[in-house]
Scaffold this active site. Structure first.
Site, mmCIF file in Angstrom:
data_model
loop_
_atom_site.group_PDB
_atom_site.id
_atom_site.type_symbol
_atom_site.label_atom_id
_atom_site.label_comp_id
_atom_site.label_asym_id
_atom_site.label_seq_id
_atom_site.Cartn_x
_atom_site.Cartn_y
_atom_site.Cartn_z
ATOM 1 N N GLY A 83 5.320 -22.098 -8.989
ATOM 2 C CA GLY A 83 4.937 -21.500 -7.715
ATOM 3 C C GLY A 83 5.294 -20.027 -7.628
ATOM 4 O O GLY A 83 4.517 -19.217 -7.114
ATOM 5 N N GLU A 138 3.215 -3.028 -2.027
ATOM 6 C CA GLU A 138 4.040 -3.129 -0.829
ATOM 7 C C GLU A 138 4.880 -4.402 -0.795
ATOM 8 O O GLU A 138 6.048 -4.379 -0.404
ATOM 9 C CB GLU A 138 3.166 -3.070 0.436
ATOM 10 C CG GLU A 138 2.560 -1.711 0.725
ATOM 11 C CD GLU A 138 1.187 -1.548 0.095
ATOM 12 O OE1 GLU A 138 0.499 -0.572 0.417
ATOM 13 O OE2 GLU A 138 0.799 -2.417 -0.721
ATOM 14 N N ASP A 188 -9.423 7.912 9.293
ATOM 15 C CA ASP A 188 -9.407 6.778 8.366
ATOM 16 C C ASP A 188 -9.903 5.489 9.010
ATOM 17 O O ASP A 188 -10.254 4.540 8.324
ATOM 18 C CB ASP A 188 -7.991 6.548 7.819
ATOM 19 C CG ASP A 188 -7.725 7.370 6.573
ATOM 20 O OD1 ASP A 188 -8.691 7.926 6.026
ATOM 21 O OD2 ASP A 188 -6.561 7.448 6.158
ATOM 22 N N PHE A 230 0.274 -1.303 6.826
ATOM 23 C CA PHE A 230 0.549 -2.088 5.624
ATOM 24 C C PHE A 230 1.908 -2.775 5.660
ATOM 25 O O PHE A 230 2.302 -3.433 4.684
ATOM 26 C CB PHE A 230 0.421 -1.213 4.378
ATOM 27 C CG PHE A 230 -0.966 -0.636 4.209
ATOM 28 C CD1 PHE A 230 -2.085 -1.425 4.413
ATOM 29 C CD2 PHE A 230 -1.148 0.698 3.877
ATOM 30 C CE1 PHE A 230 -3.360 -0.901 4.283
ATOM 31 C CE2 PHE A 230 -2.420 1.228 3.736
ATOM 32 C CZ PHE A 230 -3.538 0.433 3.947
ATOM 33 N N HIS A 282 7.959 -33.709 -6.544
ATOM 34 C CA HIS A 282 8.128 -32.346 -6.049
ATOM 35 C C HIS A 282 8.358 -32.342 -4.547
ATOM 36 O O HIS A 282 9.268 -31.683 -4.049
ATOM 37 C CB HIS A 282 6.874 -31.517 -6.386
ATOM 38 C CG HIS A 282 6.973 -30.075 -6.040
ATOM 39 N ND1 HIS A 282 6.746 -29.079 -6.952
ATOM 40 C CD2 HIS A 282 7.274 -29.443 -4.883
ATOM 41 C CE1 HIS A 282 6.904 -27.902 -6.370
ATOM 42 N NE2 HIS A 282 7.211 -28.098 -5.108
ATOM 43 N N HIS A 286 2.076 7.033 10.035
ATOM 44 C CA HIS A 286 0.699 6.819 10.482
ATOM 45 C C HIS A 286 0.688 5.657 11.478
ATOM 46 O O HIS A 286 0.053 4.631 11.274
ATOM 47 C CB HIS A 286 -0.230 6.570 9.294
ATOM 48 C CG HIS A 286 -0.336 7.737 8.354
ATOM 49 N ND1 HIS A 286 0.759 8.260 7.704
ATOM 50 C CD2 HIS A 286 -1.412 8.472 7.953
ATOM 51 C CE1 HIS A 286 0.372 9.279 6.947
ATOM 52 N NE2 HIS A 286 -0.928 9.430 7.086
ATOM 53 N N GLY A 346 13.564 -19.122 -0.028
ATOM 54 C CA GLY A 346 12.623 -20.163 0.344
ATOM 55 C C GLY A 346 11.184 -19.824 -0.016
ATOM 56 O O GLY A 346 10.550 -20.552 -0.775
#
Length: 579
Positions: free
Chosen positions: A69, A323, A381, A349, A174, A373, A27
């Protein structure tokens, strides 16, 4: 005829494994593009591992139809770049170049030279001007099949709503159904029968159903070849069969270490790397890597080559700083079958790969995430890298098991769960900083992790006055606070709760044993958002967490400044008990 209706196997977007023949749930745009890269990686790895001079046991192309897309979404850029680098020559995409999106012509937003872009990625690119020229499309696919060292993009110029007098090449084709009248006009324009409303010609039906017999014949041919392969290469055949069935060799976890008590301890990310490398020699289909953070995530399998052109048998995947693509590529590897993929990055992340994690959970895929982490404990950091809301966000995803182990031995048990779980993905949430290794001759076995929560330290006496619940590095805070509270005569139970999801899967009897309903004074301690903890502490309890972003400072300082200390736990406990 039952499109998008309750209980239908033709939902609004294709869903795996709802409908036979649907390879993946696609999707969100761009996910399928990256899934295909994972499928192609899996094919190359298995082919290199198992094919022999006289036997091509694993030998297939990966095809996909991709849209404007898909190519707009950033994930396709990440995945296409990696696929070109890896020279995945058996990956072939047909680009449905209809130049329309929901808001209008792609000229509004999407005007770069797509062919040149993919050529720059290292892809083999062909451009066709007529999407109805089947001979030209066939010839382009044949040319792509002959290209061994580059993935292929075939850009095919098409017209959305083809044949509709009023909606061809229109945005409305569409995002909206044609409607009964426009369907009638389109059928008349194309010379198609008006009745019945849903018409499948016998000729078309016969043609498509040839696939059943052809597929059966091809499968029988492959099985005969595999039988010959098994006679010539019995060990390899047994191993491949084991992998495809998702089974483990005997005593696969025999080298998983037991960690002796250590007050100084070690970071659970380091323990995770040790366990990974203890298991990897016995689980040959375990492969994965990190989004350019392997030295920090401890995701490298030592002694194994990288998966690269020329070494497609390598088990260390280098995803680069990608990622989002990594998450979807892992899904593709899992969907292929035969392999157990994992991927790592910093917990903060996980936001970058959340769409792919959600789809892995939706599809029930066996993917392992190594998120290190895991708190303000990463230190200097600062707030950009210190996760606050990420644990709560991951726990909110249905069918995702999140495990935050308290020490080295819980980490080892977490890996056992992650590898053997077969009903959805598992996220291991691990510390950067060292945490003590608990003395298991004093404390219960870390095997309690499999239940999601267990009594780590029982209160003195028959019934606790207070229950302290901790996860990860905060379990040690709970233990230290319990000692001080016991010294004040407050009977304190400490519960290690590494996984909400595993705990919720336990019988009510077990859950009530760990968290007795009659003991209403409870404190949960976790270095993250307190969202969701109310279900375990109740209205009479307290959550010691973090409701703001972090700061740049040493780890010890941050825990003190944010009130994640035994002193604060004792203070809160005394206040709750009215002492």
């Amino acid at each position: 005829m039952n499109f998008r209706q309750w209980g239908s196997r033709t939902p609004g977007h294709p869903e795996y494994p709802l409908t036979p023949g649907v390879e993946t749930t696609t999707g969100p745009l761009g996910q399928g593009f990256a899934n295909g890269v994972g499928l192609a990686i899996a094919e190359r790895f298995l082919a290199t591992r198992f094919n022999r001079k006289d036997f091509n046991i694993v030998d297939h192309y990966t095809y996909g139809i991709v849209s404007d897309g898909d190519l707009m979404e950033g994930i396709s850029h990440e995945a296409a770049s990696l696929a070109g680098h890896l020279k995945l020559g058996k990956l072939i995409y047909l680009y449905d170049d209809n130049r329309i999106s929901i808001e209008g012509s792609t000229d509004l937003t999407f005007t770069e030279d797509r062919a040149a872009r993919f050529e720059a990625y290292g892809w083999h690119v062909q451009t066709l001007e007529d999407g109805n020229d089947l001979r030209a499309i066939e010839e382009a696919i044949i040319a792509a099949q002959k290209e061994n060292n580059r993935p292929s993009l075939i850009a095919v110029r098409t017209h959305i709503g083809y044949g509709s007098p009023n909606k061809q090449d229109a945005p409305s084709a569409h995002g909206e159904p044609l409607g009964p009248e426009e369907v009638r006009l389109a059928k008349e324009n194309l010379g198609w029968p008006l009745d019945p409303p849903f018409f499948v010609p016998d000729e078309a039906l016969r043609h498509f159903r040839q696939a059943l017999e052809r597929g059966k014949a091809l499968e029988e041919q492959w099985r005969a070849e595999f039988q010959s392969y098994a006679e010539a290469c019995p060990d390899s055949a047994r191993e491949l069969d084991l992998w495809l069935k998702g089974e483990f060799p005997e005593q696969w976890d025999r080298d998983v270490p037991f960690f002796p008590a250590d007050s100084k301890g070690t970071a659970t990310r380091v323990t995770s790397g040790n366990v990974l490398n203890a298991v990897a020699p016995h689980v040959g289909n375990l492969l994965g890597g990190s989004a350019d953070l392997a030295p920090s995530n401890k995701t490298e399998i030592k002694g194994e080559p990288d998966f690269q052109p020329g070494t497609y048998h390598g088990r260390n995947l280098r995803f680069g700083v990608r990622e989002h693509a990594m998450g979807a590529i892992l899904n593709g590897i899992a969907l292929h079958g035969g392999l157990r993929p994992y991927g790592g990055t910093f917990l903060v992340f996980s936001d970058y790969m959340r769409p792919a994690i959600r789809l892995a959970a939706l599809m029930g895929l066996h993917v392992i995430y190594i998120f290190t982490h895991d708190s303000i404990g990463l230190g200097e950091d600062g707030p950009t890298h210190q996760p606050i809301e990420q644990l709560a966000a991951l726990r909110a995803i249905p069918n995702l098991t999140v495990i935050r182990p308290a020490d080295a031995n819980e980490t080892a048990e977490a890996w056992r769960i992650a590898l053997t779980s077969d009903n959805g993905p598992v996220a291991l949430v691990l510390t950067r900083q060292a945490v003590p290794v608990l003395d298991r001759s004093t404390f219960p076995s870390a095997q309690g992790l499999a239940s999601g929560a267990y009594i780590l330290k029982e209160a003195e006496g028959e019934k606790p006055d207070l229950i302290l619940i901790g996860t990860g590095s905060e379990v040690q805070i709970a233990l230290e606070a319990s000692e001080r509270l016991e010294a004040k005569g407050i009977k304190t139970r400490v519960v290690s709760m590494p996984s909400w999801e595993l705990f919720e899967s336990q019988p009510e009897e077990y859950r009530s044993k760990i968290l007795p309903p009659e003991v209403k004074t409870r404190i949960a301690i976790e270095a993250g958002s307190p969202q969701g903890w109310a279900r375990y502490v109740g209205s009479g309890g307290e959550v010691i967490g973090i409701n703001r972003f972090g700061a740049s400072a040493p780890s010890k300082t941050l825990f003190e400044k944010f009130g994640l200390t035994p002193d604060r736990v004792v203070e809160k406990a005394l206040a709750l008990l009215g002492r």
